[in-house]
Design an enzyme around this catalytic site. Sequence first.
Site, PDB file in Angstrom:
ATOM      1  N   HIS B 217      23.137  43.406  44.115  1.00  0.00           N
ATOM      2  CA  HIS B 217      23.179  44.523  43.183  1.00  0.00           C
ATOM      3  C   HIS B 217      22.119  45.582  43.483  1.00  0.00           C
ATOM      4  O   HIS B 217      22.102  46.640  42.876  1.00  0.00           O
ATOM      5  CB  HIS B 217      23.095  43.994  41.747  1.00  0.00           C
ATOM      6  N   SER B 221      27.791  46.528  47.236  1.00  0.00           N
ATOM      7  CA  SER B 221      28.705  45.784  48.095  1.00  0.00           C
ATOM      8  C   SER B 221      29.071  46.579  49.337  1.00  0.00           C
ATOM      9  O   SER B 221      29.128  47.803  49.302  1.00  0.00           O
ATOM     10  CB  SER B 221      29.978  45.468  47.328  1.00  0.00           C
ATOM     11  N   LYS B 245      41.204  42.496  39.217  1.00  0.00           N
ATOM     12  CA  LYS B 245      41.641  42.051  40.541  1.00  0.00           C
ATOM     13  C   LYS B 245      41.137  40.632  40.846  1.00  0.00           C
ATOM     14  O   LYS B 245      41.889  39.803  41.371  1.00  0.00           O
ATOM     15  CB  LYS B 245      41.149  43.036  41.606  1.00  0.00           C
ATOM     16  N   ASP B 246      39.876  40.364  40.494  1.00  0.00           N
ATOM     17  CA  ASP B 246      39.344  39.009  40.717  1.00  0.00           C
ATOM     18  C   ASP B 246      40.110  37.961  39.913  1.00  0.00           C
ATOM     19  O   ASP B 246      40.280  36.832  40.364  1.00  0.00           O
ATOM     20  CB  ASP B 246      37.858  38.952  40.335  1.00  0.00           C
ATOM     21  N   GLU B 289      33.284  14.211  56.443  1.00  0.00           N
ATOM     22  CA  GLU B 289      34.248  15.019  55.715  1.00  0.00           C
ATOM     23  C   GLU B 289      34.684  16.193  56.576  1.00  0.00           C
ATOM     24  O   GLU B 289      33.937  16.651  57.449  1.00  0.00           O
ATOM     25  CB  GLU B 289      33.599  15.541  54.431  1.00  0.00           C
TER      26      GLU B 289
END
Lengths: 261, 423
Positions: B217, B221, B245-246, B289
Amino acid sequence: MRAVRNLIGALALGAVASLGAVLPSPARAAGEAIAIPDANFGFAGFFGTFDRGAAQRGLQVYKEVCSACHGMYHLSYRNLLEIGLSEDQVRALAGTFTVMDGPNDTGEMFERPARLSDRFRRPFANELAARAANNGAYPPDLSVMAKARPNGANYLHALLTGYVDPPAGFTVADGMYYNAYYPGHQIAMPPILNPDQVTYADGTAATVDQMARDVATFLAWAAEPETEQRRAMGVKMILFLIVLGGLTYAVKRKVWADVKH
Amino acid sequence: MAIGLHDSTIKNPVLRWVDQRLPVFTMMQKEYGTFPTPRNFNYFWNFGALAMVTLMIMIATGIFLAMNYTPHTSYAFDSVERIMRDVNYGWLIRYVHMNGASMFFIVVFIHIWRGLYYGSYKAPRELLWILGVVIFLLMMATAFMGYVLPWGQMSFWGATVITNLFSAFPLVGEHIVTWLWGGFSVDNPTLNRFFSLHYLMPFVIAGVVFLHVAALHITGSNNPLGIDPKGPQDTLPFHPYYTAKDSVGLIVYFIVFAFLVFFMPNYLGHPDNYIPANPLVTPAHIVPEWYFLPFYAILRAVPDKLGGVLLMFGSIAVLFILPWLDTSPVRSMRFRPVAKWALFLWLIAFFVLMWAGGKPAEEPYVTISRIATAYYFAYFLVILPLLGRLERPLSLPESIAMPVLRGGGPVMAGAAAKPMEKA
Ligand code: HEM
């Protein structure tokens, strides 16, 4: 630009999808690959359910044959209500076993008939006792066996029907038996299933294949007793999410309607 | 700033009362409400939020598992089976946690890939990127220790193999291993400390995620074009545009997650882990894994144990200095015709390593691992530093709004202005 973006998107999707192919699925990672025939169990598919009749017959096979050597420690008698037995039936069945309880008021351990809440009785007091009775080999607990082997139920069925004559030139060690599906082909468990070993109450012919199928069904249920509930919940959950996703997408479209892109 | 009540613009009187004294609502409004976000995100920008949600899911399910789990070698395996059978919806909690770890790695792998492709690691986001790599390392440690807890065969042998790696270090190696184990083999003290640390680490991760997001922040971005927003016409307020959108991405993610949990919960696991741990019986193949396989392949690609260990750690360490290895000023691979293909090749090498890591350590897998390992490192250490000098990038668009609006015709000005009114 769009083409590039689509390409990247497709690549990401492809990457996730190919994960499945890339992953060492246990069967593939297990080294020498012995092909396990598919026994076409009804519970195998995404929406499959356990055949209650088969599971109950499988319980009978376990009780009359396997339980001489193998425990199923993670099961309690009460769990058997889930494969369609009535409470009276399960009580009666549990009552045929004696378990150790105590100490009582005077500090003594005592024996009593098993109750619904008791764990399945173990055939041997401990691993050493089990080995002593089995030529040094240890009959493992069967509670989770169906998920402890690749291709669990099919493997169990194959193993129990896989006692055949060894190929020419194969020497089987003393006290061992040849099995077409056991890794390494030499197993310490004797071919315990023989035709008509048990007498099914529902009249089903007790062939070796039938008993193997039944006990594999029972063990598959025992390893994942939540299977049916899980799948039913999954269907509802995914349908709900699809509807919610549709609504969310509509909201997103509306919010973005005035943004040119 | 003057001492005294914060000058709050929150309408609700109760919330304002709190906000004047502790401006958390102002902060949320600033960081998640009006926060100016590039208008041209694609769905790759969903994955940070997905990682955050997954972290919360892992913590929530983990706490409920811990209420019923017993960290003792004699009871751990049985207590997990008891959770599956006797705890109400215990199977659901455990399968969500178990598959959640896999989903977490899928999400973070894609999140990192997004950073690599769009150059999010470059100035001014170097520290943001480094914090991300720290998170990734912490995640791996957490997942590794979590996998030990059910105390199955793979738990035990995986723990033995991985902790033993430290013995490769000269002089101190053996001591480190004994110290990690709390004894002379993987045993009850090991299980106890792994449980304690497995509970602790996700909260450390949450702390680093906080720093990660705080740093985000500050710099703002990145975006698919990799160019900085030039003004309000290039950005949209985070809410409602990106919250909407998320949310779409989140639901799609939940569908995939649910499919795994409800229909094939053990698919990504190893059946051997349903065999109780037995120090006397070594499994035919000890495989970690799936998300560790690429690194495991790098480890085994080197004939020398110490070399393998160093190279394996190096494969992650190299990410820390990536911002300085990549000398090109252009962030997004969209404008780097050569580097783009070099990066796709790197992705292929990564998947090849993942595949080879699940195979036995024999030919041809070893040679394939070596080639892929060589390329994995060459991309960072040779190709990127050189390409920054040699490559001729395509010309960058003037601003984010320009290519977005190209062909927009007469509505251009209006469309660009409208979101600003909303903000
Ligand atoms: C627990 C794991 C993680 C969580 C919860 C997390 C969370 C987030 C969130 C919420 C964002 C903002 C949304 C977005 O841009 O997608 C973000 C951005 C970012 N993350 Fe992470 N992250 C995690 C791991 C990582 C890792 C492992 C890396 C890299 C090694 C990384 C690198 C970045 C970078 C570079 C950005 C800025 C991206 C940009 O604006 O282009 N993150 N992260």
